[in-house]
Design a protein around this motif. Structure first.
Motif, mmCIF file in Angstrom:
data_model
loop_
_atom_site.group_PDB
_atom_site.id
_atom_site.type_symbol
_atom_site.label_atom_id
_atom_site.label_comp_id
_atom_site.label_asym_id
_atom_site.label_seq_id
_atom_site.Cartn_x
_atom_site.Cartn_y
_atom_site.Cartn_z
ATOM 1 N N LEU A 186 7.171 0.439 -3.818
ATOM 2 C CA LEU A 186 6.242 -0.310 -4.668
ATOM 3 C C LEU A 186 5.570 -1.424 -3.879
ATOM 4 O O LEU A 186 4.354 -1.637 -3.981
ATOM 5 C CB LEU A 186 7.007 -0.893 -5.863
ATOM 6 C CG LEU A 186 6.232 -1.811 -6.807
ATOM 7 C CD1 LEU A 186 5.100 -1.045 -7.474
ATOM 8 C CD2 LEU A 186 7.162 -2.410 -7.853
ATOM 9 N N THR A 187 6.333 -2.136 -3.068
ATOM 10 C CA THR A 187 5.775 -3.203 -2.242
ATOM 11 C C THR A 187 4.772 -2.658 -1.237
ATOM 12 O O THR A 187 3.695 -3.234 -1.023
ATOM 13 C CB THR A 187 6.902 -3.933 -1.500
ATOM 14 O OG1 THR A 187 7.858 -4.411 -2.445
ATOM 15 C CG2 THR A 187 6.359 -5.114 -0.708
ATOM 16 N N GLU A 188 5.119 -1.534 -0.620
ATOM 17 C CA GLU A 188 4.216 -0.940 0.373
ATOM 18 C C GLU A 188 2.917 -0.474 -0.286
ATOM 19 O O GLU A 188 1.829 -0.632 0.292
ATOM 20 C CB GLU A 188 4.918 0.221 1.071
ATOM 21 C CG GLU A 188 6.098 -0.226 1.938
ATOM 22 C CD GLU A 188 6.872 0.950 2.502
ATOM 23 O OE1 GLU A 188 6.563 2.096 2.103
ATOM 24 O OE2 GLU A 188 7.785 0.734 3.316
ATOM 25 N N ARG A 189 3.012 0.099 -1.483
ATOM 26 C CA ARG A 189 1.794 0.543 -2.168
ATOM 27 C C ARG A 189 0.922 -0.646 -2.555
ATOM 28 O O ARG A 189 -0.311 -0.584 -2.468
ATOM 29 C CB ARG A 189 2.153 1.362 -3.412
ATOM 30 C CG ARG A 189 2.676 2.756 -3.126
ATOM 31 C CD ARG A 189 2.623 3.616 -4.370
ATOM 32 N NE ARG A 189 3.417 3.043 -5.447
ATOM 33 C CZ ARG A 189 4.698 3.312 -5.657
ATOM 34 N NH1 ARG A 189 5.331 4.148 -4.843
ATOM 35 N NH2 ARG A 189 5.347 2.765 -6.650
ATOM 36 N N TYR A 190 1.564 -1.735 -2.981
ATOM 37 C CA TYR A 190 0.790 -2.916 -3.360
ATOM 38 C C TYR A 190 0.071 -3.501 -2.147
ATOM 39 O O TYR A 190 -1.102 -3.886 -2.233
ATOM 40 C CB TYR A 190 1.712 -3.960 -3.975
ATOM 41 C CG TYR A 190 1.021 -5.282 -4.236
ATOM 42 C CD1 TYR A 190 0.122 -5.428 -5.284
ATOM 43 C CD2 TYR A 190 1.274 -6.388 -3.416
ATOM 44 C CE1 TYR A 190 -0.518 -6.632 -5.515
ATOM 45 C CE2 TYR A 190 0.642 -7.597 -3.642
ATOM 46 C CZ TYR A 190 -0.249 -7.707 -4.695
ATOM 47 O OH TYR A 190 -0.886 -8.901 -4.914
#
Length: 346
Positions: A65-69
């Motif tokens: 999720l952090t990487e996608r954000y």
């Protein structure tokens, strides 16, 4: 009363010589429960030895999720992994002497070096008023990164918005490991526990009932694993993304506590595994004549209300989205059971 009469017709009264007393049944049931408990404890002990691997699996959706954000804040053509490496390099290189700085830069790719050189310029541009910011940006790459609002904080600090916090109590990490071992041990020991339960139930069944029970055990375990996989790969990332973006829009940092998050994720996965067991309950009742196609067809509306009610009770998150995501597969499985009843001519 209709269901009760149907259930009473399922098998005839066994011969008197084959009957067991009530105390004998209770003793056998006690042994079965002890065997199932021992199987669960063995599964927990096995999973406890792999706590680190279980933690890595359950926390991976947060990392993704952090990487996608971060990827949404980068212009086209800029890789998120290269940008994270460049931010780390930009934080380290000013602290190195010239020989060490040159050796460190030589280990980076040309693209990573270009991005690392852009970080100080972007930081300076953001420190100035908007009308003066463009004067600090000398390359198209720097201007595009500035226009997209690329993340400039060091990677470890930026991940704080979705990091899993440490334990707040001395024994919290250990209790969390036990909780994870319980949830995972329940999944691992499920076939063995069902075997012991069937050993208690099968002697009182007819031959065709025994075959049906064994088939239900096999398909039930596959459906349970399918529900867990459906929750982990499809439901959990979407639920986390919804909560993450909602908090971001309100200006609230996603400083999630490790214990709450892992409990939430484990319950969500386990509940979906249980929800996918609906056909294992309905199909045997259809095969045994307890449920009929016409009855199931007439009670579609009641089944939908029941699915929504169960989702309201079982969903680990109180938001309507999670409850609907849980209720929809249940109702679709019920519709598949209706098609099965129609095909069987029940």
């Amino acid at each position: 009363m209709f269901f009760l009469r149907q259930l009473m017709k399922l098998r005839p009264t066994p011969p008197a010589g084959a009957e067991m007393s009530l105390l004998d049944h209770l003793e056998e049931f006690r042994r079965t429960l002890i065997a199932m408990l021992l199987a669960l404890l063995a599964g927990m002990a096995l999973c406890f030895c792999f706590t680190d691997e279980v933690m890595a699996v359950l926390t991976r959706p947060v990392t993704q999720l952090t990487e996608r954000y971060e990827a949404t804040t980068l212009p086209d053509g800029v890789d998120a992994a290269d940008w994270r490496t460049a931010r780390r390099a930009a934080a380290v290189m000013p602290m190195l002497a010239e020989p060490e700085r040159a050796a460190f830069a030589a280990r980076l790719t040309p693209r990573q070096r270009e991005l690392a050189e852009a970080v100080p310029a972007l930081m300076a541009a953001r420190a100035l008023p908007p009308q003066e910011a463009q004067s600090m940006l000398s390359t198209p790459l720097q201007r595009s990164l500035h226009a997209c609002g690329a993340e400039l904080r060091p990677v470890e600090e930026a991940h704080r918005d979705s990091r899993l916090m440490g334990a707040f109590q001395p024994g919290e990490a250990f209790m969390l490991s036990l909780s994870l071992a319980f949830f995972c041990g329940l999944i691992v020991s499920f076939p063995v526990m069902m075997y012991f339960l069937l050993r208690f139930v099968v002697p009182g069944l007819l031959e065709h009932e025994r075959r049906l029970v064994y088939k239900c055990l096999f398909w039930g375990f596959l459906l349970f694993l399918g529900g867990c996989a459906f929750s982990y790969f499809l439901v959990l990332p979407r639920v986390l993304s919804f909560f993450f973006n909602y908090s971001q829009d309100m200006g609230i940092a996603n400083d999630w506590r490790i214990g709450y998050y892992l409990t939430f994720a484990a319950k969500l996965i386990l509940v979906f595994g249980v929800v996918f067991e609906l056909p294992v309950i309905v199909v045997p009742l259809i095969r045994l004549g307890v449920l009929r196609y016409e009855t199931m067809k007439r009670t579609r509306a009641y089944a939908l209300v029941a699915c929504l009610s169960l989702a309201l009770i079982l969903a680990p998150a109180p938001d309507p989205g999670t409850m609907l995501i849980m209720a929809l597969p249940m109702y679709l499985l019920y519709e598949l059971c209706i098609l099965f009843a129609r095909r069987q001519g029940a």
